[in-house]
Scaffold this active site. Sequence first.
Site, mmCIF file in Angstrom:
data_model
loop_
_atom_site.group_PDB
_atom_site.id
_atom_site.type_symbol
_atom_site.label_atom_id
_atom_site.label_comp_id
_atom_site.label_asym_id
_atom_site.label_seq_id
_atom_site.Cartn_x
_atom_site.Cartn_y
_atom_site.Cartn_z
ATOM 1 N N ASP A 9 -41.912 13.585 66.654
ATOM 2 C CA ASP A 9 -43.234 13.631 67.294
ATOM 3 C C ASP A 9 -43.024 13.362 68.934
ATOM 4 O O ASP A 9 -42.009 12.991 69.311
ATOM 5 C CB ASP A 9 -43.682 12.162 66.410
ATOM 6 N N ASN A 23 -57.974 20.186 75.253
ATOM 7 C CA ASN A 23 -59.145 21.009 75.373
ATOM 8 C C ASN A 23 -59.702 21.041 76.753
ATOM 9 O O ASN A 23 -59.272 20.135 77.509
ATOM 10 C CB ASN A 23 -60.309 20.892 74.155
ATOM 11 N N VAL A 32 -52.140 16.900 68.248
ATOM 12 C CA VAL A 32 -51.232 16.327 69.475
ATOM 13 C C VAL A 32 -51.887 15.560 70.586
ATOM 14 O O VAL A 32 -51.552 14.585 71.065
ATOM 15 C CB VAL A 32 -50.184 17.489 69.986
ATOM 16 N N ASP A 33 -53.353 16.040 70.691
ATOM 17 C CA ASP A 33 -54.003 15.401 71.972
ATOM 18 C C ASP A 33 -54.313 14.140 71.497
ATOM 19 O O ASP A 33 -54.359 13.074 72.411
ATOM 20 C CB ASP A 33 -55.351 16.347 72.143
ATOM 21 N N SER A 116 -51.854 25.740 70.741
ATOM 22 C CA SER A 116 -52.840 26.377 69.835
ATOM 23 C C SER A 116 -52.529 26.723 68.471
ATOM 24 O O SER A 116 -53.114 27.586 68.065
ATOM 25 C CB SER A 116 -52.779 27.943 70.888
#
Length: 171
Positions: A9, A23, A32-33, A116
Site C-alpha cells: 500500500d 485527476n 490510490v487517490d 493510469s
Amino acid sequence: MSIEVIRGDITKQTVDAIVNAANETLLGGGGVDGAIHRAAGPELLAHCRKMGGCATGHACITPGFQLSADYIIHTVGPVWRGGEANESSQLASCYRESLTLAKQHHCKIVAFPAISCGVFGYPLDTAASVSIAAVIAYQRTHTTPQHVRWVMLDQEVFDIWEATIGIMGKL
Ligand code: APR
C-alpha cells in the site's frame, strides 16, 4: 539511481515522496487517490482546493500532512483511449515531471503507483514498458532521486512490472 517494485500500500511507505495518480481537479477520487487523501487527512484536500488543478501529463507537489512521506506528488495520467491519442507520451511525461519535482525538493526515494492502470484503463504491459523506460531515461542524466520504488497493490500488476524491469533493467 536504482529502481525496484514491491507489493504493498503506497500510503504506508516511509519514503521522501509518494506519487498520487490524481485527476485534473486534484480534489480526490477513488483508487490510490482516495487512499492517499484518506491517509493524509483533510488538510490535503483543503490545500489542493487552492491549487487550481493540474493538466494531464503534468505534476504538482504538496506536503504529505499525516503521511510519513514528506511530500505527495500529484500527477494526472492519461485516460486510455486506444493508444492513438498521445497516451504514451503523456504517461512518460507524468513520470518525468514527478521525478523533476522530486529532485527540486531533494527527495532521495520516491514511490510510484501504476499510474493510469486502474480507472483510467491503461493496458498493464504497455504502461509498464512506457513507465520503466521513462524512469530509466531520466536516471541516465540525473542522480536525484537516488531510488524509485513502484508500490503495487495487486499481484498481477506487480508481476508485470517485475518482469518488465527484469528485461529493461538489463538493457
Ligand atoms: N497503493 C498502491 N497502489 C494502489 C493503491 C494503494 N493504496 N490503491 C490503488 N492502487 C493501484 C490500483 O490497483 C492501480 O493498479 O493504483 C493503480 C492506479 O489505479 P487508480 O488509482 O484507479 O488510478 P488511475 O488509473 O490513474 O485513475 C485515476 O481514478 O481515483 C481516481 O481521482 C482518480 O480520477 C482519477 C483516476
